[in-house]
Write a protein that holds these residues in place. Structure first.
Motif: not given
Length: 161
Positions: A157, A161, A159, A136, A133-134, A99, A36, A97, A34
């Protein structure tokens, strides 16, 4: 039974690929990634593939590359290809995505271990725009007919923005 030099070399190469695939699979099970992707150089787990029907294999290393537009990411792909009589194949970036549920991706030809039609060596475009969003994402090796080859896909994975 006596092994000739070429047969022994093929056997050792395959054993090495199997060992690398096993090691990468064990490392990949350790923990999900995880981060950004706007942080420089967020790495995917390596993709390991066998190029059937040739005696080739490849390790695909991929790193995210910052993009100016929100909800997008680029991927710098480095292919290390080994073996004889390697044919052209394709590498794809696929995402979902988590989300919004939106999923897409894009693919590029690989010729002699070099990814074609990239922007300064980076895969970008509509197929790398999942939105905010998040996300993968995974790296996939495809044959000339767009079928997935034998592989352990590198994943990430993160996120956006």
């Amino acid at each position: 039974m006596t092994f000739n030099r070429k047969l022994l070399q093929q056997l050792l190469t395959r054993a090495g690929v199997i060992a690398a695939v096993t090691a990468a699979g064990v490392v990949g099970l350790a923990a999900p990634s995880t981060a950004i992707p706007h942080d420089p150089g967020f790495a995917f787990l390596p993709t390991l593939t066998r190029l059937i029907p040739t005696d080739c294999s490849a390790i695909i290393d991929a790193v995210t590359v910052r993009q100016e537009k929100a909800g997008t990411f680029g991927v710098r792909v480095k292919v290390t290809q080994t073996g004889e009589a390697c044919s052209d194949w394709k590498v794809a970036v696929r995402f979902k995505n988590l989300d919004s549920g939106y999923a897409d991706g894009q693919q590029h030809r690989v010729v002699n271990g070099v990814v074609q039609d990239t922007v300064d060596g980076v895969i970008v475009g509509f197929g790398t725009a999942p939105g905010v969003g998040r996300v993968e994402a995974r790296i996939v090796a495809l044959d000339a007919q767009d079928r997935e080859m034998e592989q352990i896909s590198g994943t990430a994975t993160f996120t956006l923005s």
